[in-house]
Design a protein around this motif. Sequence first.
Motif, PDB file in Angstrom:
ATOM      1  N   THR A 186       0.818  -1.227   0.000  1.00 17.14           N
ATOM      2  CA  THR A 186       0.000   0.000   0.000  1.00 17.14           C
ATOM      3  C   THR A 186       0.845   1.267   0.000  1.00 17.14           C
ATOM      4  O   THR A 186       0.338   2.352  -0.303  1.00 17.14           O
ATOM      5  N   VAL A 187       2.136   1.142   0.356  1.00 13.43           N
ATOM      6  CA  VAL A 187       3.039   2.294   0.399  1.00 13.43           C
ATOM      7  C   VAL A 187       4.353   1.910  -0.263  1.00 13.43           C
ATOM      8  O   VAL A 187       5.047   0.996   0.203  1.00 13.43           O
ATOM      9  N   PRO A 188       4.722   2.590  -1.384  1.00 17.00           N
ATOM     10  CA  PRO A 188       3.896   3.488  -2.200  1.00 17.00           C
ATOM     11  C   PRO A 188       2.814   2.696  -2.931  1.00 17.00           C
ATOM     12  O   PRO A 188       2.806   1.465  -2.877  1.00 17.00           O
ATOM     13  N   GLU A 189       1.968   3.397  -3.627  1.00 17.62           N
ATOM     14  CA  GLU A 189       0.835   2.736  -4.259  1.00 17.62           C
ATOM     15  C   GLU A 189       1.272   1.767  -5.345  1.00 17.62           C
ATOM     16  O   GLU A 189       0.717   0.677  -5.490  1.00 17.62           O
ATOM     17  N   SER A 190       2.290   2.154  -6.126  1.00 20.67           N
ATOM     18  CA  SER A 190       2.763   1.294  -7.218  1.00 20.67           C
ATOM     19  C   SER A 190       4.007   0.523  -6.788  1.00 20.67           C
ATOM     20  O   SER A 190       4.968   1.122  -6.270  1.00 20.67           O
ATOM     21  N   PRO A 191       4.051  -0.782  -7.010  1.00 24.66           N
ATOM     22  CA  PRO A 191       5.255  -1.557  -6.680  1.00 24.66           C
ATOM     23  C   PRO A 191       6.449  -1.220  -7.579  1.00 24.66           C
ATOM     24  O   PRO A 191       7.582  -1.578  -7.268  1.00 24.66           O
ATOM     25  N   ASP A 192       6.182  -0.497  -8.686  1.00 28.31           N
ATOM     26  CA  ASP A 192       7.270  -0.075  -9.565  1.00 28.31           C
ATOM     27  C   ASP A 192       7.791   1.311  -9.220  1.00 28.31           C
ATOM     28  O   ASP A 192       8.682   1.823  -9.906  1.00 28.31           O
ATOM     29  N   ALA A 193       7.250   1.936  -8.166  1.00 31.78           N
ATOM     30  CA  ALA A 193       7.755   3.239  -7.711  1.00 31.78           C
ATOM     31  C   ALA A 193       9.172   3.080  -7.172  1.00 31.78           C
ATOM     32  O   ALA A 193       9.665   1.960  -6.996  1.00 31.78           O
ATOM     33  N   ASP A 194       9.821   4.212  -6.896  1.00 28.91           N
ATOM     34  CA  ASP A 194      11.223   4.179  -6.480  1.00 28.91           C
ATOM     35  C   ASP A 194      11.470   3.290  -5.262  1.00 28.91           C
ATOM     36  O   ASP A 194      12.512   2.663  -5.151  1.00 28.91           O
ATOM     37  N   ARG A 195      10.524   3.260  -4.331  1.00 29.89           N
ATOM     38  CA  ARG A 195      10.686   2.443  -3.125  1.00 29.89           C
ATOM     39  C   ARG A 195       9.701   1.285  -3.096  1.00 29.89           C
ATOM     40  O   ARG A 195       9.415   0.717  -2.033  1.00 29.89           O
ATOM     41  N   GLY A 196       9.202   0.916  -4.248  1.00 29.60           N
ATOM     42  CA  GLY A 196       8.232  -0.169  -4.340  1.00 29.60           C
ATOM     43  C   GLY A 196       8.862  -1.554  -4.299  1.00 29.60           C
ATOM     44  O   GLY A 196      10.082  -1.715  -4.417  1.00 29.60           O
ATOM     45  N   GLY A 197       8.007  -2.557  -4.146  1.00 32.66           N
ATOM     46  CA  GLY A 197       8.484  -3.935  -4.017  1.00 32.66           C
ATOM     47  C   GLY A 197       9.197  -4.451  -5.245  1.00 32.66           C
ATOM     48  O   GLY A 197      10.221  -5.138  -5.142  1.00 32.66           O
ATOM     49  N   PHE A 198       8.676  -4.137  -6.435  1.00 38.23           N
ATOM     50  CA  PHE A 198       9.312  -4.614  -7.659  1.00 38.23           C
ATOM     51  C   PHE A 198      10.663  -3.938  -7.866  1.00 38.23           C
ATOM     52  O   PHE A 198      11.627  -4.570  -8.313  1.00 38.23           O
ATOM     53  N   THR A 199      10.734  -2.652  -7.539  1.00 40.38           N
ATOM     54  CA  THR A 199      12.006  -1.923  -7.654  1.00 40.38           C
ATOM     55  C   THR A 199      13.041  -2.495  -6.698  1.00 40.38           C
ATOM     56  O   THR A 199      14.217  -2.664  -7.054  1.00 40.38           O
ATOM     57  N   ALA A 200      12.602  -2.813  -5.482  1.00 41.22           N
ATOM     58  CA  ALA A 200      13.514  -3.415  -4.501  1.00 41.22           C
ATOM     59  C   ALA A 200      13.992  -4.783  -4.974  1.00 41.22           C
ATOM     60  O   ALA A 200      15.162  -5.143  -4.793  1.00 41.22           O
ATOM     61  N   ALA A 201      13.096  -5.540  -5.609  1.00 41.25           N
ATOM     62  CA  ALA A 201      13.479  -6.853  -6.129  1.00 41.25           C
ATOM     63  C   ALA A 201      14.538  -6.711  -7.219  1.00 41.25           C
ATOM     64  O   ALA A 201      15.476  -7.519  -7.305  1.00 41.25           O
ATOM     65  N   ARG A 202      14.385  -5.697  -8.073  1.00 40.39           N
ATOM     66  CA  ARG A 202      15.381  -5.473  -9.131  1.00 40.39           C
ATOM     67  C   ARG A 202      16.727  -5.092  -8.518  1.00 40.39           C
ATOM     68  O   ARG A 202      17.788  -5.503  -9.011  1.00 40.39           O
ATOM     69  N   LYS A 203      16.699  -4.308  -7.449  1.00 43.81           N
ATOM     70  CA  LYS A 203      17.938  -3.943  -6.764  1.00 43.81           C
ATOM     71  C   LYS A 203      18.615  -5.177  -6.184  1.00 43.81           C
ATOM     72  O   LYS A 203      19.842  -5.347  -6.291  1.00 43.81           O
ATOM     73  N   ALA A 204      17.821  -6.059  -5.582  1.00 40.41           N
ATOM     74  CA  ALA A 204      18.380  -7.300  -5.037  1.00 40.41           C
ATOM     75  C   ALA A 204      18.993  -8.145  -6.147  1.00 40.41           C
ATOM     76  O   ALA A 204      20.064  -8.745  -5.971  1.00 40.41           O
ATOM     77  N   LYS A 205      18.324  -8.182  -7.282  1.00 39.91           N
ATOM     78  CA  LYS A 205      18.848  -8.930  -8.428  1.00 39.91           C
ATOM     79  C   LYS A 205      20.195  -8.377  -8.862  1.00 39.91           C
ATOM     80  O   LYS A 205      21.134  -9.129  -9.151  1.00 39.91           O
TER      81      LYS A 205
END
Length: 330
Positions: free
Chosen positions: A205-224
């Motif tokens: 829910t925070v941020p609304e989009s998982p592709d935002a700078d601190r979103g889940g998908f962005t974090a996953a890409r950083k981990a990758k």
Amino acid sequence: MSRWFAHPWWLLTSLLVLVLVGAYVYEMRRRKARALRFANLDVLKTVTPQARDRFRHVPFALLATGLLLLTIALAGPLAERDVPRNRATVMLVVDVSNSMKATDVAPTRLQAAQAAGKRFADELTAGINLGLVSFAGTASNLVSPTPDHNATKNALGKLKLADKTATGEGIFAAIDQIQTLNSALGGDEHAPPSHIVVLSDGKQTVPESPDADRGGFTAARKAKEEGIPVSTISFGTMHGTVELEAPDGRMERIPVPVDDESLRKIANIAGGHFYTAQSLDELNRVYSSLREQIGTERQRGDNSRPWLIAGSLLVLVGTLGALFLNRRLP
């Protein structure tokens, strides 16, 4: 050949065993021919024990087989096996948003997650650095990676619920903890393998989009990018509900279904594994599977011991058989 044996040239000694077998066969035929040539057949049949004659070659067969197994042992056979992985780093990232108080998993999602997490910490391979991050609207670094797994167990027992769900913040916090430890160990070049395990029940829910700078998908890409696999556990059912206070002060029952889709995508992006669990038993099984993957690694090592044992036993049995059955060594 070197893929299966550490010293494959020792296999050539098996030719000596074959020479020995050939010599034995030749000697037996020569002895039989000599006996037939000079003996009275009728008398020979009456004095030769048939039972002993039937098994008289068994001791030599056991001895030759044992010697062959010993030559294989000398060659250093190799085999892959799971061995404990030391110095690896594992970060548990646990969702403590209010949806985790749903009772669709008894007694609550959070309490079940705490119990399973403690068991995971108890049974994780000694020497692995284990840390803990919790997240709701923000992330909290509760335990930095340490081989003292009791620290994580104690922190799990003190988790508190809060509003909102910031999955990306939890993953970013775990990445920071791993990078801090790696720096202390001499940088990425000398860094041990690491893994992030995220347990959550709801949609970010925070941020609304998982592709935002601190979103889940962005974090996953950083981990990758950092070479850190992220495995996710979707914990709960599609029918979970919680009671929350509405703006007018009334208590409302709000549905909190699990969000498999986003957690699966996080695992896929970061090169980890995705799991689902709808009960404490299922969650324990998931953690058991993760523990085997994270706590051990496949290595090719020496496997000569079983060959050495089997060969020695056969040589011993063959020698004893020759003494008791044939009254002589083979």
